[in-house]
Write an enzyme that holds these catalytic residues in place. Sequence first.
Site, PDB file in Angstrom:
ATOM      1  N   SER A  33       0.824  -1.203   0.000  1.00  0.00           N
ATOM      2  CA  SER A  33       0.000   0.000   0.000  1.00  0.00           C
ATOM      3  C   SER A  33       0.865   1.263   0.000  1.00  0.00           C
ATOM      4  O   SER A  33       1.901   1.318   0.657  1.00  0.00           O
ATOM      5  CB  SER A  33      -0.897   0.004   1.236  1.00  0.00           C
ATOM      6  OG  SER A  33      -1.694   1.161   1.242  1.00  0.00           O
ATOM      7  N   LYS A  57      -3.694   2.300  -2.189  1.00  0.00           N
ATOM      8  CA  LYS A  57      -3.329   3.319  -1.214  1.00  0.00           C
ATOM      9  C   LYS A  57      -4.379   3.416  -0.102  1.00  0.00           C
ATOM     10  O   LYS A  57      -5.571   3.402  -0.365  1.00  0.00           O
ATOM     11  CB  LYS A  57      -3.199   4.670  -1.933  1.00  0.00           C
ATOM     12  CG  LYS A  57      -2.775   5.778  -1.016  1.00  0.00           C
ATOM     13  CD  LYS A  57      -1.939   6.821  -1.725  1.00  0.00           C
ATOM     14  CE  LYS A  57      -1.416   7.832  -0.737  1.00  0.00           C
ATOM     15  NZ  LYS A  57      -0.599   7.261   0.341  1.00  0.00           N
ATOM     16  N   GLY A  84       1.453  11.082   4.940  1.00  0.00           N
ATOM     17  CA  GLY A  84       0.346  11.442   5.832  1.00  0.00           C
ATOM     18  C   GLY A  84      -1.002  10.945   5.343  1.00  0.00           C
ATOM     19  O   GLY A  84      -2.021  11.609   5.530  1.00  0.00           O
ATOM     20  N   LEU A  85      -0.983   9.761   4.713  1.00  0.00           N
ATOM     21  CA  LEU A  85      -2.226   9.121   4.243  1.00  0.00           C
ATOM     22  C   LEU A  85      -3.078  10.039   3.356  1.00  0.00           C
ATOM     23  O   LEU A  85      -4.301  10.060   3.471  1.00  0.00           O
ATOM     24  CB  LEU A  85      -3.068   8.605   5.429  1.00  0.00           C
ATOM     25  CG  LEU A  85      -2.424   7.547   6.328  1.00  0.00           C
ATOM     26  CD1 LEU A  85      -3.421   7.082   7.399  1.00  0.00           C
ATOM     27  CD2 LEU A  85      -1.941   6.343   5.534  1.00  0.00           C
ATOM     28  N   ASN A 141      -4.749  -0.806   8.395  1.00  0.00           N
ATOM     29  CA  ASN A 141      -3.455  -0.157   8.592  1.00  0.00           C
ATOM     30  C   ASN A 141      -3.347   0.301  10.054  1.00  0.00           C
ATOM     31  O   ASN A 141      -3.829   1.361  10.421  1.00  0.00           O
ATOM     32  CB  ASN A 141      -3.340   1.021   7.612  1.00  0.00           C
ATOM     33  CG  ASN A 141      -2.008   1.726   7.694  1.00  0.00           C
ATOM     34  OD1 ASN A 141      -1.210   1.465   8.605  1.00  0.00           O
ATOM     35  ND2 ASN A 141      -1.753   2.627   6.758  1.00  0.00           N
ATOM     36  N   CYS A 144       0.634   3.192  10.398  1.00  0.00           N
ATOM     37  CA  CYS A 144       1.166   4.384   9.740  1.00  0.00           C
ATOM     38  C   CYS A 144       1.801   5.298  10.787  1.00  0.00           C
ATOM     39  O   CYS A 144       1.130   5.697  11.740  1.00  0.00           O
ATOM     40  CB  CYS A 144       0.075   5.139   8.979  1.00  0.00           C
ATOM     41  SG  CYS A 144       0.709   6.659   8.242  1.00  0.00           S
ATOM     42  N   GLY A 231      12.653   0.588   2.664  1.00  0.00           N
ATOM     43  CA  GLY A 231      13.775   0.240   1.804  1.00  0.00           C
ATOM     44  C   GLY A 231      14.714  -0.759   2.464  1.00  0.00           C
ATOM     45  O   GLY A 231      14.467  -1.212   3.588  1.00  0.00           O
ATOM     46  N   GLY A 258       8.646  -5.098   4.240  1.00  0.00           N
ATOM     47  CA  GLY A 258       9.656  -4.181   4.773  1.00  0.00           C
ATOM     48  C   GLY A 258      11.036  -4.490   4.221  1.00  0.00           C
ATOM     49  O   GLY A 258      11.677  -5.448   4.640  1.00  0.00           O
TER      50      GLY A 258
END
Lengths: 317, 267
Positions: A33, A57, A84-85, A141, A144, A231, A258
């Site tokens: 996402s 998303k 920030g979504l 989610n 976040c 990353g 991840g």
Amino acid sequence: MKNFKPESKTEFKAQLYTRIGKLMLDNPFIAASGTCGYGTEYADILPPEKWGALVLKTVTVKQRDGNKPPRCCETDSGMLNSIGLANCGIEQFTKEKLPEFIKKFPNAKPVVSIAGETTEEFVLLTGKLAESKGINAIELNFSCPNVSKGGIHFGADTSSAQEAVKECRKTTQLPIWVKISPTAPDPVKIASICMESGADAIVASNTVPGMVIDIWKEKPILGNITGGLSGPAIFPISLRVAYLIAKSIPGIPLIGCGGVSNADKAIQFILAGCSAVEIGTAVFRSPNILYKFMEEIKSYMEKMGYSKIDDFKGKAL
Amino acid sequence: MKKIETGKLAVIKNIANSLTYLKIKIEGNGENYAPGNFITILPPASSARFLRRPFSVAGISDGSIELIIKSIGPVTESLASLTQGTEIEIMGPLGNSYQIPENIKKLWMIGGGTGIASILFLNSLRSGNSVCIDKVLWAGKTKGALPSMELFAPQLEIFKKNIAFATDDGSAGEKGRAPEVLLQWLEKEHNPDAIVSCGPREMMKEIKKIADKRAIPTWFSMEEFMACGSGACAGCAVPSPYGSMCSSSYLKVCSEGPVFKSSEVIL
């Protein structure tokens, strides 16, 4: 670096299908996402149906503008983001974005990520999605790091996680995945409570909170000051979280996420008990990276004599 | 339609202090590229960086993409040290392009530093049109930041005769910062039909003020950190008075830009 084309010269016997709870996927690679937008943005480069699934998303009850720019920057072996979504809100998502995607790519497997500030919001979102067609799973989610309410705070508290999953479960028949934070005080406990409350799978995990400072401007680079690190840098952290969960809860449907920047990392997640992996930041680098992942995992399976993902899932536990 | 392809570095030339001209041979003739479009480049391994970097296209010639880059970090530094023949993975064309109405005959184009890139592309396409009386200003801090026209204009097609230079200290071209030179031009001549500009945010902010005061239509090409370059991540947000369908206060530089009408963005 060469481009990887879908046509492979070699025919492998290895099959890449995998099962997450009751959901079957053609391959274990899922677009994470926030990195594949509403599914259509990279379609010129990679047909979205090639992915095992795509987690669109994160959508919230109301439209969110997102955080103050700058919203992203590169760090050593990774990137920081504080989007920030930002999203169009559930109304526009279910009326336009989702139907548009499904109509254009009927064979793709969209999963919808949702974030609420309260249990009521999670339930409202789940309810709206229960009325929509073509969704394969809902990802809650709980992780976040870039919002002041909900997000990571939700996943850190076992009682709110429990309540939200339970209430969402009552609202939908769709598979529920819970994406937890690598910084949750006790990820195993959160995972176990979510599963007991009716979740179908755990996604381990999300970005790691972090920040960077511009030494010449003498202030943080990100407009939001802190962001989520993703990353290659975070891979060992995410792998540990997934491993601990898989080790403590045998047979749990688990998705690794991840720092998966190549097939080697994806294989490590599978060896640690994951049925599939989500790929995010690596897609920014190479939107067509899926082809390379497919080739490399098949090559690994052939070398090791595995005919399906289940043959090596959890072997390192 | 964007694609990822491996291009070959056909020409690489240092044209000024930390400014490098690159010409990358691509498949086809580049006819799908328009002024304003950008590409992203996969960082050379020597840079030890991960994310693709965006660069405005400065021109298309001989089936090659032309770029002007400034060495400001590991990726641009390693790009500047590549040798002819090196393979470079690019994704493009990305973003929108300058949509200059046909009745705009007198266009002033103002580039600060490498902000000149997309302007050079626009200028080379318009320069073939005999009714256009365009002017280009390429502004830099000092002489060293700008290329020498005598040296490079004969070799590089993108450098047209209508390009004027300016430096903050007057060491090359006219003396003054870009907005100051614009004011001098406005004193001497009738207003242009429109202005396009790309460069540092502060420079564009001042140009917007000057243009707004005289009601001169203006377009800006914006720059922002970005991860995907394709509209997926919402990382490259630029403040806007009204935003888009998905956001009431931001626009995405990569997919809704990089070229915006002056009224669309808050600088």
